[in-house]
Every structure is written in structure tokens, then in C-alpha cells.
Design a protein around this motif. Structure first.
Motif, short mmCIF file in Angstrom:
data_model
loop_
_atom_site.label_atom_id
_atom_site.label_comp_id
_atom_site.label_asym_id
_atom_site.label_seq_id
_atom_site.Cartn_x
_atom_site.Cartn_y
_atom_site.Cartn_z
N MET A 1 50.65 20.11 27.42
CA MET A 1 49.70 19.18 28.11
C MET A 1 50.45 19.11 29.48
SD MET A 1 48.41 15.65 27.31
CE MET A 1 46.59 16.18 27.56
N THR A 2 49.46 19.09 30.46
CA THR A 2 49.58 19.23 32.02
C THR A 2 49.01 18.00 32.78
OG1 THR A 2 49.50 20.54 33.94
CG2 THR A 2 47.79 20.84 32.28
N SER A 3 49.41 17.74 33.94
CA SER A 3 49.14 16.90 34.64
C SER A 3 48.11 17.22 35.62
CB SER A 3 50.17 15.87 35.51
OG SER A 3 50.80 16.81 36.36
N MET A 4 47.69 18.52 35.75
CA MET A 4 46.83 19.20 36.48
C MET A 4 45.38 19.24 36.02
SD MET A 4 48.75 21.41 38.82
CE MET A 4 47.60 22.44 39.37
N PRO A 5 44.49 18.76 37.24
CA PRO A 5 43.10 18.69 36.70
C PRO A 5 42.36 19.85 35.94
CG PRO A 5 43.30 18.33 38.86
CD PRO A 5 44.72 18.65 38.34
N ASP A 6 41.39 19.99 35.13
CA ASP A 6 40.93 21.05 34.81
C ASP A 6 39.94 21.64 35.81
OD1 ASP A 6 40.33 23.18 32.94
OD2 ASP A 6 38.85 22.06 31.93
N LYS A 7 39.96 22.93 36.31
CA LYS A 7 39.22 23.27 37.28
C LYS A 7 38.71 24.62 37.23
CE LYS A 7 39.79 20.18 40.71
NZ LYS A 7 38.70 19.41 41.24
N ASP A 8 37.51 25.02 37.47
CA ASP A 8 36.70 26.53 37.46
C ASP A 8 37.05 26.92 39.09
OD1 ASP A 8 36.60 26.18 34.71
OD2 ASP A 8 34.38 25.57 35.01
N GLU A 9 36.72 28.25 39.15
CA GLU A 9 36.95 28.91 40.37
C GLU A 9 35.88 30.11 40.29
OE1 GLU A 9 40.51 29.08 42.93
OE2 GLU A 9 40.44 31.00 41.96
N LEU A 10 35.11 30.39 41.42
CA LEU A 10 34.08 31.33 41.63
C LEU A 10 34.17 31.87 43.18
CD1 LEU A 10 31.50 32.85 40.49
CD2 LEU A 10 30.16 30.87 41.60
N GLY A 11 34.41 33.20 42.98
CA GLY A 11 34.68 33.89 44.38
C GLY A 11 34.60 35.15 44.41
N GLY A 12 34.66 35.69 45.53
CA GLY A 12 34.71 37.17 45.77
C GLY A 12 35.19 37.65 47.12
N GLY A 13 35.42 38.91 47.22
CA GLY A 13 35.78 39.36 48.54
C GLY A 13 35.47 40.82 49.06
N LEU A 14 35.74 41.05 50.25
CA LEU A 14 35.07 42.09 50.83
C LEU A 14 36.19 43.04 51.80
CD1 LEU A 14 31.74 41.64 52.07
CD2 LEU A 14 32.28 42.80 49.89
N ASN A 15 36.43 44.14 51.88
CA ASN A 15 37.36 44.63 52.72
C ASN A 15 36.50 46.08 53.67
OD1 ASN A 15 39.47 43.78 51.84
ND2 ASN A 15 39.85 45.38 50.05
N TYR A 16 36.61 46.24 54.98
CA TYR A 16 36.17 47.39 55.72
C TYR A 16 36.99 47.84 56.23
CZ TYR A 16 32.73 49.51 58.58
OH TYR A 16 31.91 50.58 59.24
N TYR A 17 37.16 49.19 56.39
CA TYR A 17 37.93 50.04 57.16
C TYR A 17 37.36 50.69 58.46
CZ TYR A 17 40.88 49.71 52.61
OH TYR A 17 41.47 49.24 51.71
N PHE A 18 38.25 50.65 59.43
CA PHE A 18 37.88 51.03 60.53
C PHE A 18 38.61 52.47 60.94
CE2 PHE A 18 36.65 46.68 60.79
CZ PHE A 18 35.46 46.64 61.37
N PHE A 19 38.35 53.33 61.77
CA PHE A 19 39.31 54.39 62.02
C PHE A 19 39.97 55.18 61.09
CE2 PHE A 19 39.41 51.09 65.31
CZ PHE A 19 38.71 51.80 66.26
N GLY A 20 38.91 55.44 59.80
CA GLY A 20 39.72 55.89 58.73
C GLY A 20 40.18 54.94 57.90
N HIS A 21 41.42 54.79 57.44
CA HIS A 21 42.27 53.64 56.92
C HIS A 21 43.07 53.10 57.86
CE1 HIS A 21 40.87 53.51 52.56
NE2 HIS A 21 40.35 54.87 53.00
N ASN A 22 42.92 53.16 59.09
CA ASN A 22 44.13 52.88 60.26
C ASN A 22 43.89 51.38 60.46
OD1 ASN A 22 45.22 55.27 60.30
ND2 ASN A 22 43.84 55.84 61.91
#
Length: 60
Positions: A1-22
Motif C-alpha cells: 500500500m502506498t500514499s501516492m495517488p494512482d496516476k497515468d502518463e502519456l507523452g513523447g519526445g523528439l530529437n533533431y541533430y544539427f551539423f552532423g551529430h555535433n
């Protein structure tokens, strides 16, 4: 048992590289909410950048 409330999470991320991988621009977004109630919750948006280190390791 925990005192933390039950939560859901939804998300995502993006990466973009400039100058090759510099240079990387990264971002992500997440929504944390009570199960079954997506319209009520908290939003988290993060943006960041990172420059590639040279071989000597004196830049970060």
C-alpha cells in the motif's frame, strides 16, 4: 500500500541533430492524469540542447 495517488502518463519526445551529430536539440511533452480523466491533469514540456564533446573532453 502506498500514499501516492494512482496516476497515468502519456507523452513523447523528439530529437533533431544539427551539423552532423555535433549539436542536438531535444524536447519532450508529458501529461500526467488520474486514470480515466485525461482532461484534468498536469503538463510537462521540456526543451534542451547538447553540444558534442571533443576528444579531449574539455567541452560539455
Amino acid at each position: 500500500m502506498t500514499s501516492m495517488p494512482d496516476k497515468d502518463e502519456l507523452g513523447g519526445g523528439l530529437n533533431y541533430y544539427f551539423f552532423g551529430h555535433n549539436l542536438k536539440l531535444q524536447g519532450d511533452y508529458f501529461r500526467s492524469f488520474t486514470p480515466g480523466a485525461l482532461n484534468t491533469g498536469a503538463d510537462l514540456l521540456r526543451l534542451g540542447s547538447r553540444r558534442r564533446c571533443d576528444r579531449r573532453g574539455d567541452h560539455e
